[in-house]
Design a protein around this motif. Sequence first.
Motif, PDB file in Angstrom:
ATOM      1  N   PHE B  44       0.812  -1.223   0.000  1.00 42.23           N
ATOM      2  CA  PHE B  44       0.000   0.000   0.000  1.00 42.23           C
ATOM      3  C   PHE B  44       0.849   1.279   0.000  1.00 42.23           C
ATOM      4  N   PHE B  45       2.138   1.146   0.263  1.00 42.01           N
ATOM      5  CA  PHE B  45       3.012   2.323   0.348  1.00 42.01           C
ATOM      6  C   PHE B  45       4.221   2.123  -0.561  1.00 42.01           C
ATOM      7  N   PRO B  46       3.969   2.123  -1.877  1.00 41.24           N
ATOM      8  CA  PRO B  46       5.028   1.737  -2.829  1.00 41.24           C
ATOM      9  C   PRO B  46       6.219   2.692  -2.835  1.00 41.24           C
ATOM     10  N   GLU B  47       6.024   3.915  -2.342  1.00 38.32           N
ATOM     11  CA  GLU B  47       7.131   4.879  -2.426  1.00 38.32           C
ATOM     12  C   GLU B  47       8.075   4.809  -1.234  1.00 38.32           C
ATOM     13  N   ALA B  48       7.679   4.123  -0.184  1.00 34.22           N
ATOM     14  CA  ALA B  48       8.517   4.076   1.021  1.00 34.22           C
ATOM     15  C   ALA B  48       9.581   2.986   0.902  1.00 34.22           C
ATOM     16  N   GLU B  49      10.685   3.222   1.580  1.00 32.96           N
ATOM     17  CA  GLU B  49      11.692   2.173   1.738  1.00 32.96           C
ATOM     18  C   GLU B  49      11.329   1.363   2.993  1.00 32.96           C
ATOM     19  N   PHE B  50      11.258   0.042   2.860  1.00 37.12           N
ATOM     20  CA  PHE B  50      10.895  -0.796   4.008  1.00 37.12           C
ATOM     21  C   PHE B  50      12.123  -1.495   4.566  1.00 37.12           C
ATOM     22  N   LEU B  51      12.265  -1.474   5.891  1.00 37.65           N
ATOM     23  CA  LEU B  51      13.354  -2.171   6.567  1.00 37.65           C
ATOM     24  C   LEU B  51      12.739  -3.070   7.629  1.00 37.65           C
ATOM     25  N   THR B  52      13.260  -4.275   7.762  1.00 35.93           N
ATOM     26  CA  THR B  52      12.690  -5.192   8.755  1.00 35.93           C
ATOM     27  C   THR B  52      13.773  -5.715   9.686  1.00 35.93           C
ATOM     28  N   THR B  53      13.349  -6.046  10.894  1.00 34.39           N
ATOM     29  CA  THR B  53      14.235  -6.786  11.795  1.00 34.39           C
ATOM     30  C   THR B  53      13.415  -7.949  12.327  1.00 34.39           C
ATOM     31  N   PRO B  54      14.019  -9.066  12.671  1.00 34.64           N
ATOM     32  CA  PRO B  54      13.239 -10.227  13.109  1.00 34.64           C
ATOM     33  C   PRO B  54      12.649 -10.024  14.507  1.00 34.64           C
ATOM     34  N   MET B  55      11.781 -10.965  14.901  1.00 37.77           N
ATOM     35  CA  MET B  55      11.169 -10.949  16.228  1.00 37.77           C
ATOM     36  C   MET B  55      12.277 -10.985  17.281  1.00 37.77           C
ATOM     37  N   ARG B  56      11.991 -10.390  18.427  1.00 32.47           N
ATOM     38  CA  ARG B  56      12.909 -10.336  19.578  1.00 32.47           C
ATOM     39  C   ARG B  56      14.137  -9.456  19.340  1.00 32.47           C
ATOM     40  N   LYS B  57      14.140  -8.721  18.240  1.00 35.61           N
ATOM     41  CA  LYS B  57      15.228  -7.762  18.024  1.00 35.61           C
ATOM     42  C   LYS B  57      14.657  -6.353  18.178  1.00 35.61           C
ATOM     43  N   GLU B  58      13.898  -6.179  19.255  1.00 35.11           N
ATOM     44  CA  GLU B  58      13.146  -4.929  19.420  1.00 35.11           C
ATOM     45  C   GLU B  58      14.078  -3.728  19.599  1.00 35.11           C
ATOM     46  N   LYS B  59      15.117  -3.895  20.390  1.00 34.84           N
ATOM     47  CA  LYS B  59      15.992  -2.758  20.648  1.00 34.84           C
ATOM     48  C   LYS B  59      16.736  -2.346  19.371  1.00 34.84           C
ATOM     49  N   GLU B  60      17.181  -3.341  18.628  1.00 35.46           N
ATOM     50  CA  GLU B  60      17.853  -3.076  17.359  1.00 35.46           C
ATOM     51  C   GLU B  60      16.898  -2.360  16.395  1.00 35.46           C
ATOM     52  N   ARG B  61      15.624  -2.767  16.423  1.00 34.44           N
ATOM     53  CA  ARG B  61      14.638  -2.148  15.544  1.00 34.44           C
ATOM     54  C   ARG B  61      14.481  -0.665  15.882  1.00 34.44           C
TER      55      ARG B  61
END
Lengths: 254, 254
Positions: B44-61
């Motif tokens: 739904f947001f084709p213009e944004a850059e998406f970055l992901t971090t896995p579960m339990r990496k909340e602080k890193e996120r």
Amino acid sequence: MNQLFVVGIGPGDYESMSIRAERILKNCQVIIGYTVYVELIQKFFPEAEFLTTPMRKEKERCELAFSQAEAGKMTALICSGDAGVYGMAGLVLSMAEMHPQTKITIVPGITAASSGAAVLGAPLMHDFAVISLSDLLTPWETIEARLRAAAEGDFVICLYNPASKKRADYLERACRILLNYKPEDTVCGLARNVGREGESCQVLSLGELLNTPADMFTTVFIGSSQTKAVAANGEIRMETPRGYEKKRKTPETP
Amino acid sequence: MNQLFVVGIGPGDYESMSIRAERILKNCQVIIGYTVYVELIQKFFPEAEFLTTPMRKEKERCELAFSQAEAGKMTALICSGDAGVYGMAGLVLSMAEMHPQTKITIVPGITAASSGAAVLGAPLMHDFAVISLSDLLTPWETIEARLRAAAEGDFVICLYNPASKKRADYLERACRILLNYKPEDTVCGLARNVGREGESCQVLSLGELLNTPADMFTTVFIGSSQTKAVAANGEIRMETPRGYEKKRKTPETP
């Protein structure tokens, strides 16, 4: 089949409504609600017919909604916050058996616990209890028992309807009960008129909250033993840690 | 000033997002989240850059989010449900003092208690307690004490994270505790995959709930002593009366 939607519109500003609530209200021919909430949204849905009933006429409001739906008009009954949290969803459902020709759809919204918390910071990051201080429909003894139980469980406590003109001292009474369990410096917060004109918030101690006036447009947050006051963007905010910091402590080695 | 938005996207379907959340995400250059939630909204947001971090990496996120915001990009960190209920708002706020150049805005969303309740009927019409059964960050003794306190206060209880692969029997353990306080026929409900593929719900007794599997996409509702099963649209639903019926009983005359 006739269609009746019970729609939570969120705290009051148009943008806090869900996209789904907006789409449904745009499609409805009749929108029914308590006068104050109708006034908040009326201008955004110029094609709908708006009907209002005063406060405390909840059953009449639901009957009006069913009768409009049964006249073949796509009908929405609106509530502030979430239709399912101290809203109209329950009363409508309790009348469903008498109205088998009407399909009821409940459309959730952002409740005052969530919208107030966002203004105050992050008080609800861990287990919490939501209690209404209104004794119009609930004996005060039940409310008091729940305050005590929530304090014993060290929940963050979110109070709805903390006071009204007739119940000016209810928040003070609640604070006196909680002070039997929680220290005076427990971090608390007030969120006022969220999503409406005059939005404001205040972080204060339980001892200070005891002497602070509130009204029916205020939501009150009483921290757990873990809730802290933190600085963010030059303001004091509430934070109830979820425990990430603790998790990341290196275990002691012998 | 740099801008970091912590945005609750609601249960998962695009339409459950608030209009405000949609507007903010449309304006953000970077959107960061746990992989599963990013996949729900990315298209739904084709213009944004998406970055992901896995579960339990909340602080890193959160650190990634601050670093993107501090590179001058308008940044959103997304959470499912409400950012302020077991979401990322607290962790971000706790890091605010280290990042004085970044303005943090918390954008609330519809939390699973509200979205699950709407599917099940109206279980949260009266005072309720929200408890997470995850003991990753909370000792089980604390969770158990809260279950006991919530039962003693006769709250409706809403359970988040009722089970996972490693914690398959936690819901059963919770039910066994609650059965010390509540009868076996207490009206309960499960809402599964709300706003996602495979959405379903089930109204059942506390005795039945004890032997019913749940997973991390399930929200569980345990009724108070007042919660009833009601028929609506040919389905069985939960309703916790707020007390309007009681109020309207004519007082007995001598």
